[in-house]
Design an enzyme around this catalytic site. Sequence first.
Site, PDB file in Angstrom:
ATOM      1  N   ASN A 210       0.850  -1.198   0.000  1.00 10.28           N
ATOM      2  CA  ASN A 210       0.000   0.000   0.000  1.00 10.28           C
ATOM      3  C   ASN A 210       0.882   1.243   0.000  1.00 10.28           C
ATOM      4  O   ASN A 210       2.107   1.152  -0.040  1.00 10.28           O
ATOM      5  CB  ASN A 210      -0.960  -0.020   1.198  1.00 10.28           C
ATOM      6  CG  ASN A 210      -0.194  -0.071   2.507  1.00 10.28           C
ATOM      7  OD1 ASN A 210       0.550   0.850   2.836  1.00 10.28           O
ATOM      8  ND2 ASN A 210      -0.347  -1.170   3.235  1.00 10.28           N
ATOM      9  N   ASP A 279      -4.283  -6.425   5.247  1.00 11.62           N
ATOM     10  CA  ASP A 279      -5.356  -7.222   5.853  1.00 11.62           C
ATOM     11  C   ASP A 279      -5.396  -8.624   5.256  1.00 11.62           C
ATOM     12  O   ASP A 279      -5.932  -9.544   5.859  1.00 11.62           O
ATOM     13  CB  ASP A 279      -6.710  -6.536   5.623  1.00 11.62           C
ATOM     14  CG  ASP A 279      -6.831  -5.273   6.457  1.00 11.62           C
ATOM     15  OD1 ASP A 279      -6.453  -5.317   7.637  1.00 11.62           O
ATOM     16  OD2 ASP A 279      -7.276  -4.232   5.922  1.00 11.62           O
ATOM     17  N   LYS A 289       9.119 -17.362 -10.111  1.00  8.44           N
ATOM     18  CA  LYS A 289       8.324 -16.304 -10.722  1.00  8.44           C
ATOM     19  C   LYS A 289       7.157 -16.910 -11.520  1.00  8.44           C
ATOM     20  O   LYS A 289       7.380 -17.829 -12.316  1.00  8.44           O
ATOM     21  CB  LYS A 289       9.221 -15.472 -11.638  1.00  8.44           C
ATOM     22  CG  LYS A 289       8.514 -14.309 -12.265  1.00  8.44           C
ATOM     23  CD  LYS A 289       9.416 -13.543 -13.199  1.00  8.44           C
ATOM     24  CE  LYS A 289       8.587 -12.532 -13.968  1.00  8.44           C
ATOM     25  NZ  LYS A 289       9.342 -11.917 -15.049  1.00  8.44           N
ATOM     26  N   ASP A 306      -4.796  -9.709  13.017  1.00  8.23           N
ATOM     27  CA  ASP A 306      -4.894  -8.291  13.392  1.00  8.23           C
ATOM     28  C   ASP A 306      -3.943  -8.050  14.568  1.00  8.23           C
ATOM     29  O   ASP A 306      -4.186  -8.515  15.689  1.00  8.23           O
ATOM     30  CB  ASP A 306      -6.346  -7.968  13.772  1.00  8.23           C
ATOM     31  CG  ASP A 306      -6.557  -6.467  13.857  1.00  8.23           C
ATOM     32  OD1 ASP A 306      -5.727  -5.797  14.510  1.00  8.23           O
ATOM     33  OD2 ASP A 306      -7.519  -5.973  13.273  1.00  8.23           O
ATOM     34  N   ILE A 307      -2.844  -7.330  14.299  1.00 10.21           N
ATOM     35  CA  ILE A 307      -1.790  -7.182  15.315  1.00 10.21           C
ATOM     36  C   ILE A 307      -2.305  -6.401  16.521  1.00 10.21           C
ATOM     37  O   ILE A 307      -2.140  -6.809  17.684  1.00 10.21           O
ATOM     38  CB  ILE A 307      -0.558  -6.468  14.717  1.00 10.21           C
ATOM     39  CG1 ILE A 307      -0.019  -7.254  13.513  1.00 10.21           C
ATOM     40  CG2 ILE A 307       0.527  -6.290  15.781  1.00 10.21           C
ATOM     41  CD1 ILE A 307       1.080  -6.533  12.735  1.00 10.21           C
ATOM     42  N   PHE A 323      -4.585   3.636  14.672  1.00  9.56           N
ATOM     43  CA  PHE A 323      -4.987   4.615  13.671  1.00  9.56           C
ATOM     44  C   PHE A 323      -6.121   3.987  12.877  1.00  9.56           C
ATOM     45  O   PHE A 323      -6.205   2.767  12.765  1.00  9.56           O
ATOM     46  CB  PHE A 323      -3.823   4.945  12.722  1.00  9.56           C
ATOM     47  CG  PHE A 323      -2.914   6.025  13.229  1.00  9.56           C
ATOM     48  CD1 PHE A 323      -1.986   5.763  14.220  1.00  9.56           C
ATOM     49  CD2 PHE A 323      -2.996   7.314  12.718  1.00  9.56           C
ATOM     50  CE1 PHE A 323      -1.153   6.759  14.695  1.00  9.56           C
ATOM     51  CE2 PHE A 323      -2.168   8.321  13.168  1.00  9.56           C
ATOM     52  CZ  PHE A 323      -1.242   8.046  14.171  1.00  9.56           C
ATOM     53  N   LYS A 341     -11.835  -3.496  18.503  1.00  7.78           N
ATOM     54  CA  LYS A 341     -10.469  -3.989  18.733  1.00  7.78           C
ATOM     55  C   LYS A 341     -10.020  -3.800  20.188  1.00  7.78           C
ATOM     56  O   LYS A 341      -8.913  -4.169  20.556  1.00  7.78           O
ATOM     57  CB  LYS A 341      -9.490  -3.277  17.794  1.00  7.78           C
ATOM     58  CG  LYS A 341      -9.789  -3.510  16.297  1.00  7.78           C
ATOM     59  CD  LYS A 341      -8.644  -3.047  15.410  1.00  7.78           C
ATOM     60  CE  LYS A 341      -9.012  -3.143  13.941  1.00  7.78           C
ATOM     61  NZ  LYS A 341      -7.852  -3.384  13.064  1.00  7.78           N
TER      62      LYS A 341
HETATM   63  O1  PMT Z   1       2.771   6.220   6.547  1.00  3.50           O
HETATM   64  P1  PMT Z   1       2.204   7.534   6.060  1.00  3.50           P
HETATM   65  O2  PMT Z   1       2.386   7.716   4.575  1.00  3.50           O
HETATM   66  O3  PMT Z   1       2.697   8.699   6.865  1.00  3.50           O
HETATM   67  O4  PMT Z   1       0.615   7.485   6.259  1.00  3.50           O
HETATM   68  C1  PMT Z   1       0.086   7.436   7.552  1.00  3.50           C
HETATM   69  C2  PMT Z   1      -1.071   6.427   7.657  1.00  3.50           C
HETATM   70  C3  PMT Z   1      -2.235   6.914   6.799  1.00  3.50           C
HETATM   71  C4  PMT Z   1      -0.627   5.039   7.173  1.00  3.50           C
HETATM   72  C5  PMT Z   1      -1.447   6.355   9.170  1.00  3.50           C
HETATM   73  O5  PMT Z   1      -1.795   7.641   9.617  1.00  3.50           O
HETATM   74  C6  PMT Z   1      -2.592   5.357   9.399  1.00  3.50           C
HETATM   75  O6  PMT Z   1      -3.767   5.670   9.255  1.00  3.50           O
HETATM   76  N1  PMT Z   1      -2.249   4.089   9.760  1.00  3.50           N
HETATM   77  C7  PMT Z   1      -3.159   2.982   9.915  1.00  3.50           C
HETATM   78  C8  PMT Z   1      -3.498   2.411   8.576  1.00  3.50           C
HETATM   79  C9  PMT Z   1      -4.465   1.243   8.674  1.00  3.50           C
HETATM   80  O7  PMT Z   1      -4.075   0.128   8.368  1.00  3.50           O
HETATM   81  O8  PMT Z   1      -5.632   1.535   9.143  1.00  3.50           O
HETATM   82  P2  PMT Z   1      -6.851   0.457   9.346  1.00  3.50           P
HETATM   83  O9  PMT Z   1      -8.029   1.300   9.592  1.00  3.50           O
HETATM   84  O10 PMT Z   1      -6.871  -0.488   8.207  1.00  3.50           O
HETATM   85  O11 PMT Z   1      -6.431  -0.360  10.633  1.00  3.50           O
HETATM   86  C10 PMT Z   1      -6.845   0.033  11.959  1.00  3.50           C
HETATM   87  C11 PMT Z   1      -5.733  -0.259  12.947  1.00  3.50           C
HETATM   88  O12 PMT Z   1      -5.448  -1.646  12.975  1.00  3.50           O
HETATM   89  C12 PMT Z   1      -4.415   0.428  12.627  1.00  3.50           C
HETATM   90  O13 PMT Z   1      -3.855   0.902  13.813  1.00  3.50           O
HETATM   91  C13 PMT Z   1      -3.581  -0.673  12.004  1.00  3.50           C
HETATM   92  O14 PMT Z   1      -2.183  -0.443  12.222  1.00  3.50           O
HETATM   93  C14 PMT Z   1      -4.074  -1.891  12.765  1.00  3.50           C
HETATM   94  N2  PMT Z   1      -3.955  -3.175  12.048  1.00  3.50           N
HETATM   95  C15 PMT Z   1      -4.622  -3.377  10.880  1.00  3.50           C
HETATM   96  C16 PMT Z   1      -4.542  -4.615  10.262  1.00  3.50           C
HETATM   97  C17 PMT Z   1      -3.756  -5.643  10.848  1.00  3.50           C
HETATM   98  N3  PMT Z   1      -3.634  -6.855  10.295  1.00  3.50           N
HETATM   99  N4  PMT Z   1      -3.118  -5.393  12.005  1.00  3.50           N
HETATM  100  C18 PMT Z   1      -3.196  -4.187  12.607  1.00  3.50           C
HETATM  101  O15 PMT Z   1      -2.587  -3.980  13.669  1.00  3.50           O
END
Ligand code: PMT
Length: 398
Positions: A210, A279, A289, A306-307, A323, A341
């Site tokens: 991403n 995800d 390849k 989901d960490i 975030f 979560k």
């Molecule tokens: O890195 P930059 O270019 O500065 O951009 C910043 C950002 C947009 C990446 C950052 O501000 C941000 O929003 N990060 C979280 C991105 C995200 O995966 O969001 P989510 O809504 O999909 O996930 C929610 C939360 O679960 C997040 O804290 C994520 O880190 C966590 N997660 C998600 C999936 C997973 N398998 N494990 C996780 O821990």
Amino acid sequence: MKRLFKKHILLGVSGGIAAYKSADLVRRLQDEGAIVRVVMTQGAQAFITPLTMQALSGNPVHTELLDTNAEAAMGHIELARWADLVLVAPASANFIARLSRGAADDLLTTVCLATRAKVAISPAMNQAMWSNQATQDNLAHLKTKGIQVIEPGVGSQACGDVGPGRMPDSEVLVNAAANCFEGGRLLGQRVIITAGPTREAIDPVRYISNHSSGKMGYALAEKFAEAGAQVTLISGPVSLDVPAKVDRVSVISAKDMLDAVLERIADCDIFVSAAAVADYTPSEVANQKIKKSETDIRLALAKTTDIIATVAALKNHPVTIGFAAETNDVISYATDKLVRKGLDMIIANDVSDSCIGFNSDDNAVTVITKDQVKHIGQTNKRLLAGELVEHISHLIGL
Ligand code: PMT
């Protein structure tokens, strides 16, 4: 690691014979890794030219408050925001008096009033002016406002007097500047931050990922470290320098990131998940390849763990902050993630706007806890990170 690595130091120079020493100070600050911009008062320019300071700092020197050209390039508010530290050396008796009464009658006093960064001053003047009660009262007042006063040296002065009032050597001032970034309210707190994207391999040459650049997570790591925390940054592949005093662990995939987090989480007080973790990951990774064929191919994807939810579900979990990257219904989706979560705080950003969120220098967020929703408008990610560290410190009662 250099103690002022990438720190933005705004060096203010006021009028006094010690102004000539500021030229050497610029160089010594840069030797320690700082990026230096210089603001000179009118008095300072009688002792040393802006051209000298410009040549040494490698940046235009700022001298005027009411200058349309200067304001269009980097005006007083931008300068105030740019600085991580405002260091005034030398600070004359007159400058100290103006600063003490909150004057904004030239560029340097205005920047000092407008900045949210730490301000440190190095008084330098004739020994009788230094000992004068008016100067001492002004300094005492500045100290109550959180301004750091670097004590002057004692010795023979340019005017022939002997006594206190000499500007210390550059080495002492660089040390004092570096000390401004040490200590802090989060001393002793152990923080783990995830940042950047993950890469999920399809075959040896292709992957799913991403647009995360890591800027938000790295800015948080820097600000937590500045606040005195012990910071481990678990980072996906990005091209950013490691902030000073931050321990970086590099990972590639969501599984690597999960393993790196779980290995360290028992010793953690605050966990911040700024990473854009995939995800889904390919169910199988081809050893060789995948060759292009005439037909379409389909990828089977498996859900990743989901960490953050895993961390929040631990028996002795740290304060857990996530975030939420959303493109629509930002607040309601983020609030849902906060609850689902089991988080203590979620920071929602609208990633549909290319000026904020993924890979931009700026962000705008809404901080959501179970009893608070607070919007922080668009600002540079480093400044925003400073505000977020304040919110998080408040959340944990520090
Ligand atoms: O890195 P930059 O270019 O500065 O951009 C910043 C950002 C947009 C990446 C950052 O501000 C941000 O929003 N990060 C979280 C991105 C995200 O995966 O969001 P989510 O809504 O999909 O996930 C929610 C939360 O679960 C997040 O804290 C994520 O880190 C966590 N997660 C998600 C999936 C997973 N398998 N494990 C996780 O821990």
